[in-house]
Design an enzyme around this catalytic site. Structure first.
Site, mmCIF file in Angstrom:
data_model
loop_
_atom_site.group_PDB
_atom_site.id
_atom_site.type_symbol
_atom_site.label_atom_id
_atom_site.label_comp_id
_atom_site.label_asym_id
_atom_site.label_seq_id
_atom_site.Cartn_x
_atom_site.Cartn_y
_atom_site.Cartn_z
ATOM 1 N N LYS A 1 0.795 -1.215 0.168
ATOM 2 C CA LYS A 1 0.226 -0.386 0.077
ATOM 3 C C LYS A 1 1.138 1.312 -0.008
ATOM 4 O O LYS A 1 1.805 1.194 0.787
ATOM 5 C CB LYS A 1 -1.140 -0.018 1.050
ATOM 6 C CG LYS A 1 -1.678 1.118 1.072
ATOM 7 C CD LYS A 1 -3.341 1.004 2.775
ATOM 8 C CE LYS A 1 -3.760 2.120 2.449
ATOM 9 N NZ LYS A 1 -4.414 1.716 3.945
ATOM 10 N N SER B 1 -8.941 2.877 3.520
ATOM 11 C CA SER B 1 -8.069 3.471 2.406
ATOM 12 C C SER B 1 -7.430 2.433 2.057
ATOM 13 O O SER B 1 -6.670 2.457 0.632
ATOM 14 C CB SER B 1 -7.153 3.838 3.162
ATOM 15 O OG SER B 1 -6.553 3.059 4.395
ATOM 16 N N SER C 1 -10.266 0.428 7.711
ATOM 17 C CA SER C 1 -9.474 0.542 5.714
ATOM 18 C C SER C 1 -8.727 -0.968 5.335
ATOM 19 O O SER C 1 -8.453 -1.032 4.502
ATOM 20 C CB SER C 1 -8.214 1.595 5.619
ATOM 21 O OG SER C 1 -8.104 2.616 5.985
#
Length: 498
Positions: free
Chosen positions: A75, A151, A175
């Site tokens: 990520k 996210s 997230s």
């Protein structure tokens, strides 16, 4: 070359075993993953910084470690990799190159995993959707018109589409679990202190944010937590190790569990019928497996917890904007970030240190209340989200509201925005579809989203289980049992089958 159909049938542990036994080479696996990424990422926009040449170079070297030769994605927030762009989804950091790896990344790479690229995330990982102005929206492989969540949306989209079997993710308010629910994946948020957050950070988001992975199978998630769990140098806290490995727990049925469930919306709003149905079906499945299940009241004060969470949200955004001075060489300006981000940071500066300290102290109030719930019940079951995945842009502020945000930010009218009620409306709207996940972040307990339901039009819907502090073992054991009873890893979105 390894065909995609062959690659697609294998999870990370399965790939690792075939590479270890020399039935596959790391180079074959790497080329198949890259080919899949190049084919699908045009539609998904999941990978924003490809590292294909780096992955090829690693695959050409002798392989060591339990996951040697297995590709993963990182990520673009939290999982810092030296010399690779680390933008946090904001144009203010588009050229930032970190000097060292995060400890968690070191442990993944030390286990033999190969970084294939960095994945899309909203600006500063602030939203439950992945639609940054810098990188554009990531898209859900189950329906390209919908969000994969946030996210960790880019990571979720890539795993769900079969580009990689696992991808890094972080969870400061849901997230990991929200994208898992929206993409039909398994996603577990570990307890506060279970995995390292250094060397640059002591506790991310005051300890509310924890990193792990998104995966298709329970055993991949369990095996990777076995490898990464434990404090790093200077860690502010650590948790006792489990009696058995998490992978072993995932292969063992749990004892009879007492599960309390609720489908009530913590903020008194509507819950989509498919999310209600998902919890009902999960409760029935649990009962068929011998567990005791009963409906309960939500064991937390939804509005109070939301208020506390937004105090963290505002304060951390303000701190993130202040930290941009070290990247930009000057204080951040409104045009450096998105209007909503600037307003959040502006609001963070309108509260006092005393306000923040009082809000931080209230985390323990919620933790004590949840602890009393867990004296009677082993697990709490809720929807993961209050609605199936929204359409791209559905949660954007209306044009008039966005214009107001830009004016407020440009003129520095944070206190006026608070007095007008705009902040309260924004906060309520922000959590309308994702009100269940913040509890585990503020209280520090582990929680997971399990993909047990799909809507009639083929959209995945997750259910959430919340356990007491440090009881990831209980979650993995139940998740493994549910996976064996109702397998999901073989389900593929149309994009991945095409």
């Amino acid at each position: 070359m390894l065909t995609f159909a062959e690659y697609d049938r294998l999870d990370a542990l399965g790939l690792a075993e075939l590479i270890r036994s020399r039935q596959l080479s790391a180079a074959e696996v790497c080329e198949t993953a890259i080919s899949r990424a190049q084919t699908l990422n045009v539609a998904l926009n999941a990978i924003v910084h490809p590292l294909y040449d780096r992955a090829r170079a690693q695959a050409a070297q002798p392989q060591t470690g339990p996951f040697a030769g297995v590709p993963l994605l990182l990520k673009d927030f939290g999982a810092q990799l030296a010399g690779v762009p680390h933008t946090l989804g904001t144009r203010a950091r588009r050229d930032f190159l970190p000097a060292e790896d995060d400890e968690l990344v070191r442990r993944w790479l030390g286990a033999g995993l190969s970084a294939l690229g960095k994945t899309n995330t909203p600006e500063f990982a602030l939203m439950g959707v992945t639609e940054s102005e810098l990188h554009g929206p990531a898209r859900n492989p189950w329906d390209l018109g919908r969000t994969p969540g946030g996210s960790s949306g880019g990571s979720a989209a890539a795993v769900a589409a079969g580009i990689v079997p696992v991808a890094g993710a972080g969870d400061g308010g849901g997230s990991i679990r929200i994208p898992a629910a929206h993409c039909g994946l398994f996603g577990l948020k570990p307890s506060r202190g279970r995995v390292p957050s250094g060397p640059g950070v002591g506790e991310a988001w005051q300890g509310a944010s924890v990193e792990h992975v998104l995966s298709r199978t329970v055993r991949d998630s369990a095996a990777l937590l076995d490898l990464t769990a434990g404090p790093d140098v200077g860690a502010p806290l650590f948790l006792p190790a489990p009696a058995r490995s998490y992978r072993e727990e995932a292969e063992r049925d749990p004892p009879r569990l007492r599960v309390g469930f609720s489908v009530a919306h913590p903020l008194g709003r509507a819950v989509h019928p498919e999310c209600v149905r998902a919890v009902g079906e999960a409760a029935q499945l649990l009962e068929s497996l011998g567990h005791h299940v009963e409906e309960v009241a939500l064991p937390w004060d939804g509005p109070a917890l939301a208020h506390t969470f937004f105090m963290l949200y505002f304060g951390e955004t303000g701190a993130s904007l202040a930290a941009l001075e070290g990247v930009l060489g000057r204080p951040a300006r409104p045009g450096d970030v998105e209007p909503t981000t600037w307003l959040l940071g502006l609001l963070g500066r309108t509260y006092s240190a005393a306000d923040f300290a009082a809000a931080r102290a209230s985390w323990n109030v919620h933790a004590r209340r949840l602890g009393r719930f867990h004296e009677a019940y082993d697990l709490l079951l809720t929807p993961t989200t209050a609605a199936p995945p929204p359409r791209i842009g559905e949660l954007d502020p209306p044009p008039a509201q966005r214009a107001a945000l830009e004016v407020i930010g440009r003129l520095g009218l944070g206190r006026a925005a608070r007095r007008s009620g705009l902040v309260d409306r924004l906060a309520g709207d922000a959590l309308e579809k994702t009100p269940y996940t913040q509890l585990a972040n503020l209280t520090g307990v582990p929680a997971m989203s399990v993909p047990l339901h799909w809507t009639p039009d083929g959209l995945p819907v997750g259910v959430q289980f919340v356990a007491p502090l440090a009881r990831e073992d209980r979650l993995f054991s139940l998740a493994g049992q549910l996976e064996r009873a109702r397998p999901w890893a073989g389900r593929r979105p149309p994009l991945a089958r095409g």
